[in-house]
Write an enzyme that holds these catalytic residues in place. Structure first.
Site, PDB file in Angstrom:
ATOM      1  N   ARG A 121       0.581  -1.273  -0.561  1.00  0.00           N
ATOM      2  CA  ARG A 121      -0.091  -0.031   0.069  1.00  0.00           C
ATOM      3  C   ARG A 121       0.751   1.630  -0.106  1.00  0.00           C
ATOM      4  NH1 ARG A 121      -4.836   0.471   0.989  1.00  0.00           N
ATOM      5  NH2 ARG A 121      -4.520  -1.972   2.056  1.00  0.00           N
TER       6      ARG A 121
ATOM      7  N   ASN B 111     -14.683  12.429  -0.343  1.00  0.00           N
ATOM      8  CA  ASN B 111     -14.990  10.923  -1.124  1.00  0.00           C
ATOM      9  C   ASN B 111     -16.486  11.115  -0.470  1.00  0.00           C
ATOM     10  OD1 ASN B 111     -14.118   8.068  -1.602  1.00  0.00           O
ATOM     11  ND2 ASN B 111     -15.448   7.920   0.805  1.00  0.00           N
TER      12      ASN B 111
ATOM     13  N   HIS C  79     -20.087   8.778  -0.448  1.00  0.00           N
ATOM     14  CA  HIS C  79     -20.494   7.187   0.331  1.00  0.00           C
ATOM     15  C   HIS C  79     -22.046   6.808   0.613  1.00  0.00           C
ATOM     16  CE1 HIS C  79     -19.173   3.694   2.756  1.00  0.00           C
ATOM     17  NE2 HIS C  79     -20.416   3.778   2.849  1.00  0.00           N
TER      18      HIS C  79
ATOM     19  N   ASP D  79     -10.086  11.387   6.025  1.00  0.00           N
ATOM     20  CA  ASP D  79      -9.162  11.727   6.720  1.00  0.00           C
ATOM     21  C   ASP D  79      -7.945  10.125   7.565  1.00  0.00           C
ATOM     22  OD1 ASP D  79     -10.364   9.423   8.850  1.00  0.00           O
ATOM     23  OD2 ASP D  79     -10.991  10.999  10.074  1.00  0.00           O
TER      24      ASP D  79
ATOM     25  N   ASP E 239     -13.895   5.536   5.314  1.00  0.00           N
ATOM     26  CA  ASP E 239     -14.998   5.849   5.639  1.00  0.00           C
ATOM     27  C   ASP E 239     -15.193   6.666   6.614  1.00  0.00           C
ATOM     28  OD1 ASP E 239     -15.745   4.878   2.633  1.00  0.00           O
ATOM     29  OD2 ASP E 239     -16.262   2.946   3.595  1.00  0.00           O
TER      30      ASP E 239
HETATM   31  C1  GRF Z   1     -21.124   5.135  -5.165  1.00  0.00           C
HETATM   32  O1  GRF Z   1     -21.613   4.602  -4.939  1.00  0.00           O
HETATM   33  C2  GRF Z   1     -19.667   5.812  -4.579  1.00  0.00           C
HETATM   34  O2  GRF Z   1     -20.792   6.479  -3.775  1.00  0.00           O
HETATM   35  C3  GRF Z   1     -19.126   4.592  -3.624  1.00  0.00           C
HETATM   36  O3  GRF Z   1     -18.799   3.566  -4.803  1.00  0.00           O
HETATM   37  C4  GRF Z   1     -19.582   4.242  -6.186  1.00  0.00           C
HETATM   38  C5  GRF Z   1     -19.089   4.411  -7.203  1.00  0.00           C
HETATM   39  O4  GRF Z   1     -19.537   3.987  -8.421  1.00  0.00           O
HETATM   40  N1  GRF Z   1     -17.859   5.265  -3.000  1.00  0.00           N
HETATM   41  P1  GRF Z   1     -19.768   5.512  -9.975  1.00  0.00           P
HETATM   42  O5  GRF Z   1     -18.109   3.884 -10.105  1.00  0.00           O
HETATM   43  O6  GRF Z   1     -19.415   6.655  -9.831  1.00  0.00           O
HETATM   44  O7  GRF Z   1     -20.318   4.433 -10.959  1.00  0.00           O
END
Ligand code: GRF
Length: 198
Positions: free
Chosen positions: A66, A108, A110, A142, A146
């Site tokens: 990583r 990000n 989510h 951070d 998530d």
């Molecule tokens: C989305 O639901 C986002 O919230 C999550 O992964 C998914 C990505 O979808 N982190 P896409 O590749 O933008 O269609």
């Protein structure tokens, strides 16, 4: 114009929503200087090519760990001049070096109301817990997964007959509106990422 990089791993529908917003809104205030994927040949890269924006692959499979992967990603972001790093379906966890080098400059999205249901299967977990309300969270990244200060959130009702696919579709619709709007607000200085607390 705020130079942004968008990090992707797959479909890239959020990337597309951002590209479309930039294309159609002359006041958007940001431009994509790099689309970076951790895997080759994903649809998101084709979206970048179609939009004529620079794209690169930092292949996870070519890195031993990583830390070295994160260094390569950060070097590519820095070389592109990215001032905001937008994770949009990016399925890799970056090492702390990324948060150090791009402090308060990584966001990000989510598909849950964080801090509920972090992790790889938030929509499935939402349904299996019987939650009645789901939603979308945009947060500053951070060192944890998530996790980080929340900068935008919108609730979506869970319907009695929802499947993972139907609920995720409605969440995606919100994401495609909320992510561009939030990036525009950051570019305009209406949202400040520094100094936010979790
Ligand atoms: C989305 O639901 C986002 O919230 C999550 O992964 C998914 C990505 O979808 N982190 P896409 O590749 O933008 O269609």
């Amino acid at each position: 114009m705020l130079p942004i990089a968008v990090l992707v791993s797959g479909s890239g529908s959020n990337l597309q929503a951002i590209l479309d917003a930039i294309e159609t809104d002359p006041d958007f205030g940001a431009r994509v200087v790099l689309v970076l994927s951790d895997r080759p040949a994903v649809p998101a890269l084709a979206r970048a090519e179609a939009a004529g924006v620079p794209a690169a692959v930092v292949d996870w499979d070519e890195h031993h760990d990583r830390a070295s992967f994160t260094t390569a990603v950060c070097d590519a972001l820095a070389a592109a001049g990215a001032q905001l790093v937008v994770l949009a379906g990016f399925m890799r966890i970056l090492a702390p070096e990324a948060v150090d080098r791009f402090a308060h400059r990584i966001v990000n999205i989510h598909p849950s109301l964080l801090p509920a249901f972090p992790g790889r299967h938030p929509v499935r977990d939402t349904l299996s817990h019987g939650a009645r309300v789901s939603g979308v969270t945009i947060h500053v990244v951070d060192e944890l997964v998530d996790h980080g200060p929340i900068i935008a959130q919108e609730a979506v009702d869970v319907l009695p007959d929802d499947t993972e696919a139907t609920l995720h579709n409605r969440l995606h619709e919100v994401e495609h509106r909320l992510y561009p709007a939030t990036i525009k607000a950051i570019a305009a200085g209406d949202i400040t990422l520094e100094g936010l607390q979790t």
